[in-house]
Scaffold this active site. Structure first.
Site, mmCIF file in Angstrom:
data_model
loop_
_atom_site.group_PDB
_atom_site.id
_atom_site.type_symbol
_atom_site.label_atom_id
_atom_site.label_comp_id
_atom_site.label_asym_id
_atom_site.label_seq_id
_atom_site.Cartn_x
_atom_site.Cartn_y
_atom_site.Cartn_z
ATOM 1 N N ASN A 91 0.804 -1.383 0.032
ATOM 2 C CA ASN A 91 0.096 -0.028 0.110
ATOM 3 C C ASN A 91 0.928 1.214 -0.126
ATOM 4 O OD1 ASN A 91 -2.638 1.533 0.779
ATOM 5 N ND2 ASN A 91 -1.277 2.042 2.231
ATOM 6 N N TYR B 132 2.741 9.621 -11.402
ATOM 7 C CA TYR B 132 1.872 9.029 -10.456
ATOM 8 C C TYR B 132 0.980 7.736 -11.293
ATOM 9 C CZ TYR B 132 -1.521 7.891 -6.725
ATOM 10 O OH TYR B 132 -2.399 7.303 -5.763
ATOM 11 N N ALA B 133 0.662 8.156 -12.322
ATOM 12 C CA ALA B 133 -0.213 7.270 -13.233
ATOM 13 C C ALA B 133 0.831 6.185 -13.777
ATOM 14 C CB ALA B 133 -0.883 8.012 -14.408
ATOM 15 N N ALA B 134 2.007 6.387 -14.183
ATOM 16 C CA ALA B 134 2.971 5.648 -14.659
ATOM 17 C C ALA B 134 3.173 4.503 -13.384
ATOM 18 C CB ALA B 134 4.212 6.430 -15.131
#
Length: 251
Positions: free
Chosen positions: A91, A157-159
């Site tokens: 997480n 962040y998306a990558a």
């Protein structure tokens, strides 16, 4: 009391606040003993205190998930005290902010990939031999709705979160022969301390109303319930899947 995880040991990374803390509280309520990992001891100890106050069993594990020596030492010590990990929840993550690509510096890219992607790999390496030896385990990775191209100006962040989805599918196939199930959650917009800056932005609040069919952000406990399901015997025939508690923003 519903305790499908009785006798299990769960390790949650990035569990000093927010979604990670919610995971620990619910997994403990379902019967698991919880190893609470975080880089910051104050947050980890607060999560431990909350779990224990509710009648659960928990132990703090302070480690930087992006450093192999830190992970190996801390995880080994925690497992020696509490027991071998049956459930790993990768997480840990860091906020990426909202910046166009040309404004993201190299240090920010390195940090994002180190914590999110490298961290998940190092933590999984640390618990995998024991899971293989016992021929069973659960690995649950935290991806994000941003991996599906839902937000602008979040490319780092998306990558990183897209890589988590790829790791989930690769590991599910690689570890299947040992009955180690690997799945992911890809939450939508969640109200956490990490998103506090967004919470104060009225434009973001309007965007939630427009783009999320349920017209609100999730609470951490609503993401934790999906993780608890994936950790439970109810998900014995699920591996390589990405579940999306996102209020309908991606269907």
């Amino acid at each position: 009391m519903y305790t499908p995880l009785a006798g299990k040991i769960a390790l949650v990374t990035g569990a000093g606040s927010g979604i990670g803390r919610a995971h620990c509280e619910l997994l403990a309520a379902r019967g698991a003993a919880v190893i609470v990992n975080d880089l910051h001891e104050d947050g980890a100890q607060e999560t431990v205190a909350r779990v224990r106050a509710a009648g659960g069993q928990a132990l703090a594990c302070i480690a930087d998930v992006a450093r192999s020596a830190s992970v190996a030492q801390a995880f080994a010590a925690a497992q020696q005290q509490l027991g071998a990990v049956d459930i790993l929840v990768n997480n840990a993550g860091i906020p990426g902010g909202m910046k166009p690509l040309e404004d993201i510096d190299e240090a920010a890219i390195d940090a994002m990939l180190a914590v999110t992607v490298k961290g998940a790999m190092l933590c999984t390496q640390a618990v995998l031999p024991g899971m293989k030896q016992r021929r069973g385990g659960r690995i649950i990775n935290t991806a994000s709705i941003t991996a599906y191209g839902t937000h602008r100006n979040v490319s780092a962040y998306a990558a990183a979160k897209g890589a988590i989805i790829s790791l989930t599918r690769a590991w599910a196939r690689e570890f299947a022969e040992w009955n180690i199930l690997v799945n992911a959650v890809a939450p939508g917009r969640v109200q956490t301390p990490m998103s506090a800056e967004l919470s104060a932005n009225p434009e973001y609040a309007r965007e939630v109303q427009l783009r999320v069919p349920l017209a609100r952000r999730a609470q951490p406990a609503e993401i934790a319930s999906v993780v608890a399901f994936l950790a439970s015997p109810d998900a014995d025939y699920m591996t390589g899947q990405v579940l999306g508690p996102n209020g309908g923003e991606v269907m």
